[in-house]
Design a protein around this motif. Structure first.
Motif, PDB file in Angstrom:
ATOM      1  N   VAL A  49      45.897  32.643   9.412  1.00  0.00           N
ATOM      2  CA  VAL A  49      46.873  31.656   8.938  1.00  0.00           C
ATOM      3  C   VAL A  49      46.973  30.496   9.922  1.00  0.00           C
ATOM      4  O   VAL A  49      47.118  29.344   9.513  1.00  0.00           O
ATOM      5  N   GLY A  50      46.859  30.779  11.214  1.00  0.00           N
ATOM      6  CA  GLY A  50      46.867  29.707  12.209  1.00  0.00           C
ATOM      7  C   GLY A  50      45.703  28.757  12.046  1.00  0.00           C
ATOM      8  O   GLY A  50      45.829  27.564  12.283  1.00  0.00           O
ATOM      9  N   LEU A  51      44.556  29.294  11.632  1.00  0.00           N
ATOM     10  CA  LEU A  51      43.401  28.432  11.393  1.00  0.00           C
ATOM     11  C   LEU A  51      43.570  27.597  10.127  1.00  0.00           C
ATOM     12  O   LEU A  51      42.974  26.542   9.994  1.00  0.00           O
ATOM     13  N   LEU A  52      44.385  28.062   9.196  1.00  0.00           N
ATOM     14  CA  LEU A  52      44.592  27.365   7.922  1.00  0.00           C
ATOM     15  C   LEU A  52      45.936  26.647   7.873  1.00  0.00           C
ATOM     16  O   LEU A  52      46.501  26.471   6.809  1.00  0.00           O
ATOM     17  N   VAL A  96      40.811  41.444  20.406  1.00  0.00           N
ATOM     18  CA  VAL A  96      39.792  40.474  20.829  1.00  0.00           C
ATOM     19  C   VAL A  96      39.503  39.476  19.705  1.00  0.00           C
ATOM     20  O   VAL A  96      39.401  38.268  19.949  1.00  0.00           O
ATOM     21  N   LEU A  97      39.383  39.956  18.473  1.00  0.00           N
ATOM     22  CA  LEU A  97      39.146  39.043  17.342  1.00  0.00           C
ATOM     23  C   LEU A  97      40.319  38.090  17.146  1.00  0.00           C
ATOM     24  O   LEU A  97      40.121  36.892  16.889  1.00  0.00           O
ATOM     25  N   GLY A  98      41.536  38.604  17.260  1.00  0.00           N
ATOM     26  CA  GLY A  98      42.714  37.742  17.151  1.00  0.00           C
ATOM     27  C   GLY A  98      42.749  36.701  18.255  1.00  0.00           C
ATOM     28  O   GLY A  98      43.064  35.535  18.010  1.00  0.00           O
ATOM     29  N   GLY A  99      42.410  37.107  19.476  1.00  0.00           N
ATOM     30  CA  GLY A  99      42.361  36.160  20.593  1.00  0.00           C
ATOM     31  C   GLY A  99      41.286  35.110  20.399  1.00  0.00           C
ATOM     32  O   GLY A  99      41.487  33.933  20.704  1.00  0.00           O
ATOM     33  N   PHE A 100      40.132  35.536  19.886  1.00  0.00           N
ATOM     34  CA  PHE A 100      39.048  34.587  19.631  1.00  0.00           C
ATOM     35  C   PHE A 100      39.461  33.554  18.584  1.00  0.00           C
ATOM     36  O   PHE A 100      39.222  32.354  18.747  1.00  0.00           O
ATOM     37  N   LEU A 104      39.876  29.472  18.930  1.00  0.00           N
ATOM     38  CA  LEU A 104      39.316  28.516  17.961  1.00  0.00           C
ATOM     39  C   LEU A 104      40.387  27.560  17.461  1.00  0.00           C
ATOM     40  O   LEU A 104      40.144  26.364  17.316  1.00  0.00           O
ATOM     41  N   ARG A 105      41.576  28.081  17.187  1.00  0.00           N
ATOM     42  CA  ARG A 105      42.666  27.249  16.704  1.00  0.00           C
ATOM     43  C   ARG A 105      43.063  26.217  17.748  1.00  0.00           C
ATOM     44  O   ARG A 105      43.283  25.045  17.432  1.00  0.00           O
ATOM     45  N   VAL A 106      43.159  26.637  19.002  1.00  0.00           N
ATOM     46  CA  VAL A 106      43.529  25.710  20.078  1.00  0.00           C
ATOM     47  C   VAL A 106      42.461  24.631  20.236  1.00  0.00           C
ATOM     48  O   VAL A 106      42.772  23.448  20.375  1.00  0.00           O
ATOM     49  N   GLY A 110      42.970  20.644  19.491  1.00  0.00           N
ATOM     50  CA  GLY A 110      42.698  19.680  20.550  1.00  0.00           C
ATOM     51  C   GLY A 110      41.753  18.591  20.067  1.00  0.00           C
ATOM     52  O   GLY A 110      41.924  17.423  20.375  1.00  0.00           O
ATOM     53  N   LYS A 111      40.759  18.983  19.278  1.00  0.00           N
ATOM     54  CA  LYS A 111      39.806  18.018  18.732  1.00  0.00           C
ATOM     55  C   LYS A 111      40.518  17.058  17.788  1.00  0.00           C
ATOM     56  O   LYS A 111      40.291  15.857  17.828  1.00  0.00           O
ATOM     57  N   ASN A 112      41.412  17.581  16.941  1.00  0.00           N
ATOM     58  CA  ASN A 112      42.143  16.724  16.011  1.00  0.00           C
ATOM     59  C   ASN A 112      43.073  15.773  16.748  1.00  0.00           C
ATOM     60  O   ASN A 112      43.224  14.624  16.369  1.00  0.00           O
ATOM     61  N   MET A 113      43.714  16.238  17.804  1.00  0.00           N
ATOM     62  CA  MET A 113      44.639  15.384  18.537  1.00  0.00           C
ATOM     63  C   MET A 113      43.884  14.246  19.206  1.00  0.00           C
ATOM     64  O   MET A 113      44.374  13.130  19.263  1.00  0.00           O
TER      65      MET A 113
END
Length: 122
Positions: A49-52, A96-100, A104-106, A110-113
């Motif tokens: 959900v954080g990615l979306l 680990v998957l959740g952290g990964f 990715l979300r961070v 950062g790229k969008n900002m």
């Protein structure tokens, strides 16, 4: 309303962390099944959900819930297939998957900002 939402998010996060710690260190407690189940269901879904985040909230929640179930079922199937069943390894893999996905979300934000700041200066 925002304070209640933030407090609920912190409470849910602490419960998930407690579930992971209980599973990884094999701590016996009456809350063990509930906290571990909460961790396994919430962490992958919240990461997706954080990615979306920029999408429709209902669609993001639906995809997050489905992704959580899919990740857990695929992980269990893989552990059974390779005869490597381990609840601790399952919890660690989900963490680990959740952290990964969080990283990715961070990185994505950062790229969008940076692109938004470049567009403002023009």
């Amino acid at each position: 309303m925002i304070r209640h939402r933030r407090a609920l998010a912190w409470l849910l996060g602490l419960a998930c962390i407690a579930g992971a710690v209980i599973a990884l260190f094999d701590i016996e407690t009456p809350l063990r099944p509930a906290l571990i189940s909460l961790f396994l269901l919430v962490v992958p879904g919240a990461a997706v959900v954080g990615l979306l985040r920029d999408r429709d909230p209902l669609a993001a929640l639906s995809v997050g819930a489905a992704a959580s179930l899919v990740i857990n079922v695929l992980l269990a199937q893989a552990m059974l297939q390779f005869n490597a069943w381990s609840p601790r390894a399952g919890v660690a893999t989900v963490a680990v998957l959740g952290g990964f996905m969080y990283v990715l979300r961070v990185l994505y934000r950062g790229k969008n900002m940076q692109t938004e700041q470049g567009a403002r200066s023009r």
